[in-house]
Structure formats: C-alpha cells, structure tokens
Enzyme design. Structure first.
Site, short mmCIF file in Angstrom:
data_model
loop_
_atom_site.label_atom_id
_atom_site.label_comp_id
_atom_site.label_asym_id
_atom_site.label_seq_id
_atom_site.Cartn_x
_atom_site.Cartn_y
_atom_site.Cartn_z
N ASN A 1 -19.59 -25.33 16.40
CA ASN A 1 -20.32 -23.86 16.36
C ASN A 1 -20.52 -23.37 17.73
O ASN A 1 -21.29 -23.78 18.58
CB ASN A 1 -21.78 -24.05 15.71
CG ASN A 1 -22.26 -22.94 15.52
OD1 ASN A 1 -22.03 -21.91 15.91
ND2 ASN A 1 -23.77 -22.92 15.50
N TRP A 2 -19.60 -22.43 18.01
CA TRP A 2 -19.62 -21.87 19.44
C TRP A 2 -20.84 -21.21 19.58
O TRP A 2 -20.92 -20.56 20.90
CB TRP A 2 -18.26 -21.13 19.78
CG TRP A 2 -17.06 -21.87 19.68
CD1 TRP A 2 -17.18 -23.39 19.45
CD2 TRP A 2 -15.65 -21.48 19.76
NE1 TRP A 2 -15.75 -23.60 19.45
CE2 TRP A 2 -15.12 -22.62 19.72
CE3 TRP A 2 -15.26 -20.26 20.08
CZ2 TRP A 2 -13.54 -22.51 19.62
CZ3 TRP A 2 -13.72 -20.26 20.51
CH2 TRP A 2 -12.98 -21.29 20.17
N LYS A 3 -21.68 -20.64 18.73
CA LYS A 3 -22.55 -19.81 18.68
C LYS A 3 -22.19 -18.29 19.59
O LYS A 3 -20.92 -17.85 19.39
CB LYS A 3 -23.96 -20.38 19.52
CG LYS A 3 -24.33 -21.54 18.68
CD LYS A 3 -25.45 -22.12 19.27
CE LYS A 3 -25.67 -23.29 18.38
NZ LYS A 3 -26.96 -24.12 18.68
N HIS B 1 -28.47 -21.17 9.49
CA HIS B 1 -28.49 -21.94 10.70
C HIS B 1 -29.96 -21.90 11.24
O HIS B 1 -30.68 -20.51 10.97
CB HIS B 1 -27.50 -21.48 11.87
CG HIS B 1 -27.36 -22.32 13.06
ND1 HIS B 1 -28.34 -22.10 13.94
CD2 HIS B 1 -26.80 -23.26 13.29
CE1 HIS B 1 -28.26 -23.08 14.86
NE2 HIS B 1 -27.17 -23.71 14.44
N GLU C 1 -31.20 -20.77 14.17
CA GLU C 1 -31.14 -19.57 14.75
C GLU C 1 -31.40 -18.53 13.79
O GLU C 1 -31.92 -17.44 14.40
CB GLU C 1 -29.99 -19.73 15.80
CG GLU C 1 -30.30 -20.72 17.02
CD GLU C 1 -29.05 -21.45 17.50
OE1 GLU C 1 -28.04 -20.85 17.25
OE2 GLU C 1 -29.42 -22.34 18.09
N GLU D 1 -30.01 -30.45 11.01
CA GLU D 1 -30.33 -29.92 12.30
C GLU D 1 -31.41 -29.92 12.78
O GLU D 1 -32.43 -28.79 12.43
CB GLU D 1 -29.48 -28.90 12.73
CG GLU D 1 -27.91 -28.84 12.35
CD GLU D 1 -27.23 -27.66 13.25
OE1 GLU D 1 -26.41 -28.14 14.05
OE2 GLU D 1 -27.68 -26.48 13.31
N GLY E 1 -29.80 -27.81 21.32
CA GLY E 1 -29.71 -27.29 22.71
C GLY E 1 -30.59 -27.69 23.41
O GLY E 1 -30.69 -27.32 24.61
N SER F 1 -27.71 -31.49 19.75
CA SER F 1 -27.25 -32.28 21.27
C SER F 1 -26.46 -33.61 20.89
O SER F 1 -26.42 -34.54 21.49
CB SER F 1 -28.48 -32.88 21.73
OG SER F 1 -29.26 -31.44 22.11
N GLY G 1 -22.74 -28.06 19.03
CA GLY G 1 -23.15 -26.77 19.73
C GLY G 1 -22.41 -26.82 20.95
O GLY G 1 -21.28 -26.54 21.23
N GLY G 2 -23.19 -26.96 22.02
CA GLY G 2 -22.96 -26.70 23.42
C GLY G 2 -21.68 -27.57 23.58
O GLY G 2 -20.80 -27.16 24.47
P1 13P Z 1 -26.14 -28.14 20.21
O1 13P Z 1 -25.24 -29.19 19.92
O2 13P Z 1 -26.19 -27.54 21.41
O3 13P Z 1 -27.63 -28.93 20.51
O4 13P Z 1 -26.15 -27.20 19.03
C1 13P Z 1 -26.43 -27.69 17.74
C2 13P Z 1 -26.31 -26.85 16.66
O5 13P Z 1 -27.25 -25.78 16.48
C3 13P Z 1 -25.09 -26.68 15.98
O6 13P Z 1 -25.13 -25.86 14.88
#
Ligand code: 13P
Length: 255
Positions: free
Chosen positions: A13-15, A100, A102, A172, A178, A217, A238-239
């Site tokens: 997930n590149w956000k 999600h 967010e 999650e 993050g 993470s 994510g990251g």
């Molecule tokens: P991170 O891997 O950056 O913690 O993000 C997780 C995430 O929200 C993937 O959707």
C-alpha cells in the site's frame, strides 16, 4: 483441523506517496524481480497511477495484481471526488482496501460505511481487503478484541459470512502503522486467531479459507517471524513497499 490451503498475499500500500515517474520505476523494478513469486502479490498505488502500474506489470508479464486504496459505496452518479468499483475494475484492479485506519481517522468513516464499501467492491467484482485494528489506548484498556471484532461484525452483518469467500481481512493495529513499532508475533497471532474464530462461528469452512493478513511496520528484518505465524496469511506493507528492494525481500520471506 482441515489442511490450510490459504495462499499468502503480500500487498504493498503506497498510500499518498510518489509521482508518475516514481510509480513507473518502482512497479517496473518490483515486476522485474518477482517473475515467480512464492506469494500472491498486489501493488496498491494512488488512484492516478493505477494505469501506469498496470502497464508496468503487463510489460514485465509479472504475476502481480493491482489494487486501489479506497472505493465509493455508490455505483455511480453525482459523487464528486469519488471513484466507483466499476472504474477500478476497468483500470485493472483485482483488490481494493476498505476501512483503512487512515480513512477511518482522517475521514471519519464508520464501520457501517466500510461495510457499504465492502458490498460495492464485491458488486463490481473486486476483492475487498477490509482493514480492522485498535488504537494504543484501546489496546491498553484491554479492548483489542472488542474493537476489532465489532469492526468485523459490521461487515458480517451486512454482507454475510459467504462474502468472506471473496474477501481478505487485514489486521492493522493503529499504533503499529508507520511508527516502527510492530505487534509481536504472539500479539498479532492472537488477534488473527480471534478474527478467524469469529468468522468460524458462522462458517468453519470459510474461516479455514479466508486470508487474514497483518500490517503495521512490517520490514524485511521482521517479516519472517510475523509471516510464519499460523493464522497470518500475508502482509499489508506500507513504508517498506516504497522500496523495490525491501518489498521484494518481504515477498521472498514467505515460505
Ligand atoms: P506501515 O508498513 O508503513 O506501518 O503501514 C502499514 C499500513 O498501513 C499498510 O496499509
């Protein structure tokens, strides 16, 4: 117990990161390195880059699926700024995230709205990845299972357990997203087992088949221990999915 046949899924997930050029080069590098992945792989870029990523995957003939980060609960019409499931399918998506944290936090999405998005995704032939997770305050208050299972319940109520034959659940924990803090394998496994047990209360068969993936993470150095837990069927990254090297390393951690 039935034999486990859940094929692992690793989704990046590149956000809201990158640019057209970044999306092309990142997806190209990932597709180049994952011609024969051991897991099912999905890339989830921002909406404007979906078609560029689809083209890069096609150009490398890589067995990688495309996903989107959100979907409208509506099928079409006067909903400025929203993107329908049919449009995402049309752009080549197979998966879409719903709920999600967010989206829940930044846009006040409720579990009832998430359930409607889940339905809209399936009606468009997409596989929803429904995200659930507790905040640190909720975990500290001993509410983890209550929060996570009520988020799941909202979808079960509206869509029914059969819908989980064509869906993925992503656990999650909000405090691990993050932040560099990861749930320990034991913490994550416990929540994944609760999620599976809740689905199993309605259907043992579907509970045995549904993929429950972990996000928060996940990095190359912790992927193996998390992804080898019994009830963890992959990762939502994510990251670490913003670097081809680290994403590919995580994909290869799957046994
Ligand atoms: P991170 O891997 O950056 O913690 O993000 C997780 C995430 O929200 C993937 O959707």
């Amino acid at each position: 117990m039935e034999p486990v046949t859940r094929h692992p899924l690793i989704a990046g997930n590149w956000k809201m990161h990158g640019s057209q050029a970044f999306a092309e080069s990142l997806s190209g590098a990932i597709a180049q390195s994952l011609k024969k992945p051991r897991a099912e792989i999905a890339l989830i870029p921002p909406f404007p880059y979906l078609t560029a990523v689809a083209a890069a995957i096609r150009a490398h003939q890589a067995p990688i699926d495309l996903g989107a980060q959100d979907v409208s609960a509506h099928a079409e019409g006067a909903h400025t700024g929203e993107v329908s499931g049919a449009m995402l399918s049309d752009c080549g998506c197979r998966f879409v995230l719903v709920g999600h944290s967010e989206r829940r936090q930044d846009h006040g999405e409720t579990s009832a709205q998430v359930a409607q998005k889940f339905l809209a995704a399936q009606q468009a032939g997409l596989i929803p990845i429904v995200c659930v997770g507790e905040t640190l305050a909720e975990r500290d208050a001993g509410q983890t299972d209550k929060v996570v299972l009520s988020q799941l319940e909202a979808v079960l109520e509206v869509a029914g357990v059969e819908a989980f034959e064509h869906a993925v659940v992503a656990y999650e924990p909000v405090w691990a997203i993050g932040t560099g803090k990861t749930a320990t394998p034991a913490q994550a496994q416990a929540v994944h087992a609760s999620i599976r047990a809740r689905i199993g209360a309605n259907s043992d068969t579907i509970a045995g088949q549904v993929r429950v993936i972990y996000g928060g993470s996940v990095k190359p150095d912790n992927a193996l221990e998390i992804l080898s837990c019994d009830d963890i069927d992959g990762g939502l990254i994510g990251g670490a999915s913003l670097s081809a090297e680290s994403f590919v390393e995580i994909c290869q951690a799957v046994g």
